[in-house]
Design an enzyme around this catalytic site. Structure first.
Site, PDB file in Angstrom:
ATOM      1  N   GLU A 184      61.241  43.842  14.921  1.00 42.29           N
ATOM      2  CA  GLU A 184      61.405  44.542  13.757  1.00 42.29           C
ATOM      3  C   GLU A 184      62.949  44.203  13.233  1.00 42.29           C
ATOM      4  OE1 GLU A 184      60.853  48.893  14.172  1.00 42.29           O
ATOM      5  OE2 GLU A 184      61.503  48.902  12.021  1.00 42.29           O
ATOM      6  N   ASN A 219      52.839  51.226   7.963  1.00 49.12           N
ATOM      7  CA  ASN A 219      53.326  51.498   9.402  1.00 49.12           C
ATOM      8  C   ASN A 219      53.627  53.037   9.533  1.00 49.12           C
ATOM      9  OD1 ASN A 219      54.677  51.205  12.083  1.00 49.12           O
ATOM     10  ND2 ASN A 219      56.223  52.184  11.022  1.00 49.12           N
ATOM     11  N   GLU A 220      53.006  53.690  10.505  1.00 51.76           N
ATOM     12  CA  GLU A 220      53.422  55.363  10.572  1.00 51.76           C
ATOM     13  C   GLU A 220      53.324  55.910   9.361  1.00 51.76           C
ATOM     14  OE1 GLU A 220      56.646  55.744  13.376  1.00 51.76           O
ATOM     15  OE2 GLU A 220      55.607  54.753  14.976  1.00 51.76           O
ATOM     16  N   TYR A 239      54.789  55.955  23.090  1.00 56.61           N
ATOM     17  CA  TYR A 239      56.179  55.481  23.831  1.00 56.61           C
ATOM     18  C   TYR A 239      56.270  56.297  24.839  1.00 56.61           C
ATOM     19  CZ  TYR A 239      57.829  52.813  19.855  1.00 56.61           C
ATOM     20  OH  TYR A 239      57.840  51.952  18.730  1.00 56.61           O
ATOM     21  N   GLU A 266      52.375  49.429  18.752  1.00 50.19           N
ATOM     22  CA  GLU A 266      53.837  49.866  19.199  1.00 50.19           C
ATOM     23  C   GLU A 266      53.678  50.477  20.600  1.00 50.19           C
ATOM     24  OE1 GLU A 266      56.800  51.681  16.706  1.00 50.19           O
ATOM     25  OE2 GLU A 266      55.934  50.664  15.012  1.00 50.19           O
ATOM     26  N   GLN A 318      60.233  46.501  21.986  1.00 50.83           N
ATOM     27  CA  GLN A 318      60.283  45.369  21.141  1.00 50.83           C
ATOM     28  C   GLN A 318      60.715  43.838  21.567  1.00 50.83           C
ATOM     29  OE1 GLN A 318      61.840  45.722  17.171  1.00 50.83           O
ATOM     30  NE2 GLN A 318      60.987  47.883  17.047  1.00 50.83           N
TER      31      GLN A 318
HETATM   32  O1  AHR Z   1      60.221  50.880  17.391  1.00 48.30           O
HETATM   33  C1  AHR Z   1      61.083  51.667  16.704  1.00 48.30           C
HETATM   34  C2  AHR Z   1      60.205  52.508  15.656  1.00 48.30           C
HETATM   35  O2  AHR Z   1      59.459  53.331  16.163  1.00 48.30           O
HETATM   36  C3  AHR Z   1      59.474  51.751  14.670  1.00 48.30           C
HETATM   37  O3  AHR Z   1      60.030  51.248  13.510  1.00 48.30           O
HETATM   38  C4  AHR Z   1      58.432  52.876  13.910  1.00 48.30           C
HETATM   39  O4  AHR Z   1      57.389  52.467  13.743  1.00 48.30           O
HETATM   40  C5  AHR Z   1      58.626  53.705  15.520  1.00 48.30           C
HETATM   41  O5  AHR Z   1      58.733  55.282  15.102  1.00 48.30           O
END
Ligand code: AHR
Length: 489
Positions: free
Chosen positions: A23, A170-171, A237, A294, A343
């Protein structure tokens, strides 16, 4: 003992579950990948050569770009044409820094060319128009004559590129527009209509999926838009505390936090099971892929770094999280067709860290390296005789087995901090050849690689195993990961 039988060979593990995410965030793209044509750092066409060589070595299959949250603020036309004439803008999401637009569509495809990887572009639904998205796809993929194809040619690229995957926002439940699932489902239906495969190749369309355990989002998307998509995403995450406001330190942690992190990483199993179960009710043939675009660890930022840059050290704990996550992707690979760690360079659970001209491979990089033989292999659903859950050996041990090119690859993780894990695998015949025997071991639970000591956590030869006819026995030390690849008569 774990008995491996030929009839336990199951679905294929798509190599794309080892995909990456890059990103425009902090030093992820600028410095981490792109140094520009006039940099003293060795590069090819502006892309740093050390990073490309390291990523080629682990066979990176696909790179998601340009975000993330950045994607829904990205206007692709600013990132084409002579670089000196591209407008500088503000990267509002990530630190309010200047975005030069020097890394754009052409530079992204140059990166993919150098990596020999596939494209996964995330389009802008949050602040972009249908026309803008439509034109981008035309610019990339249309051969022949059209306003967008002609523009591409004027900027030096005659042939179209291959666009393998395209994400429609995205999101969208968060930074991508704060939408409700019903509203996004309708927008998805509309936007995806114009993601046309102009060339001879289809484009795999990915709808924005759920965050974590938002099962309602998956249910609504599958009900209202399932037939218009090829893939549905999921973001998860691993945060040691489970609390975004005080996540925990990346490097300064105790045993309790180690085990909390392991628990959080293993939570993805429940998410995969439940999201897949919902998808199964709508799509029993598993046509639509679950795309975990992600995932990874997220800690408190490294002291002294820009809060918007999401930089964090990376230890053997991160490598363990990666391995535990891969194990679960393998098990659910009949539905999980791609995943993209957050990432690739310098951001969150990065594989590579750079500091000026220096590049360091993180423990997470070596976890990816240890799993390369699982790429496109058949998952082997080998069960433990102990009655433990499939894939587990006691409280802290795990294994995953795959089969490819007449050989079995066995990877065993020990997420414990004290005890060794003894593992025995019984293969369908006498073991004749060992193709690979490697271990990734941290001396301490927070061992890391740094500029000063880049080789503290690296792959070394693993010796603590023995072969007895068809049996492969091994002893795996605490906080380590072992891969053995063997063939049998
Ligand atoms: O990976 C960092 C961020 O986490 C991304 O930009 C977003 O999609 C997520 O919330």
């Amino acid at each position: 003992m774990v008995t491996i039988t030929e009839d336990a060979r199951a679905h294929r593990i798509d190599r794309r579950i080892y995909g990456q995410f890059a990103e425009h965030l902090g030093r992820g793209v600028y410095e981490g990948i792109w140094v520009g044509d006039d940099s003293p750092i060795p590069h090819h066409n502006g892309i740093r050569s050390d990073v490309v060589a390291a990523l080629r070595a682990i066979k990176v299959p696909v790179v998601r770009w340009p975000g993330g949250c950045f994607a829904d603020d990205y206007h692709w036309q600013r990132g084409i044409g002579p670089r000196a004439e591209r407008p500088a803008v503000v990267n509002f999401h990530w630190g309010g820094v200047v975005e030069s637009n020097h890394f754009g569509t052409h530079e992204y495809f140059e990166l993919l060319h150098q990596l020999d990887a596939e494209a996964y572009i995330c389009g802008n639904v949050g602040s972009g128009s249908v026309t803008e998205m439509r034109d981008w796809v035309e610019y990339i993929t249309l051969d022949g004559t059209s306003p967008m194809a002609d523009l591409r040619k004027r900027h030096g690229r005659d042939q179209p590129w291959r666009l393998h995957f395209f994400g429609v926002g995205n999101e969208s439940w968060g930074c991508g527009g704060n939408m409700r699932p019903q509203y996004y489902a309708d927008l998805y239906r509309r936007y995806q209509t114009y993601v046309r495969p102009y060339g001879e190749f289809p484009i795999y369309k990915v709808a924005c999926g759920a965050n974590d355990n938002d099962y309602e989002w998956t249910e609504v998307l599958m009900t209202q838009a399932g037939r218009f998509m090829d893939g549905l995403s999921l973001h998860y995450y691993t945060i040691p505390s489970g609390d975004f406001s005080a996540k925990g330190s990346a490097i300064d942690f105790d045993d309790h936090e180690w085990y909390a992190t392991i628990r959080q990483a293993r939570r993805i199993e429940e998410l995969l099971a439940r999201h897949c179960a919902i998808m199964d009710t709508h799509d029993p043939d598993k046509r639509v892929g679950l795309i975990v675009d992600e995932w990874g660890t997220w800690y408190d930022r490294a002291p002294g770094t820009n809060p918007g840059f999401l930089e964090q050290p990376n230890t053997i704990r991160d490598a363990m999280v990666a391995a535990l996550t891969f194990n679960r992707f393998h098990r659910y690979a009949d539905r999980v067709r791609m995943a993209n760690i957050a990432q690739m360079v310098n951001v969150l659970q990065a594989l590579l860290h750079t500091d000026g001209p220096v590049m360091v491979r993180t423990p997470t990089y070596y976890a990816f390296a240890l799993y390369t033989d699982h790429h496109d292999a058949l998952f082997v659903d080998a069960r433990p005789d102990s009655g433990d859950a499939p894939g587990t050996i006691g409280a802290h041990g795990e294994y995953t087995v795959s089969w490819k090119d007449d050989a079995y690859t066995v990877t065993v993780t020990n997420a414990g901090l004290e005890e060794e894990v003894d593992a025995t695998f019984d293969l369908p015949g006498r073991i004749t050849t060992v193709h690979r025997d490697q271990i990734l071991l941290g001396e301490r639970p927070n061992s890391q690689n740094t500029v000063a000591d880049p080789n503290e956590v690296v792959l070394t030869e693993f010796n603590d195993y023995r072969i007895d006819g068809s049996r492969l026995r091994m002893t795996v030390p605490p906080h380590s990961i072992v891969t053995l690849r063997v063939s049998h008569a």
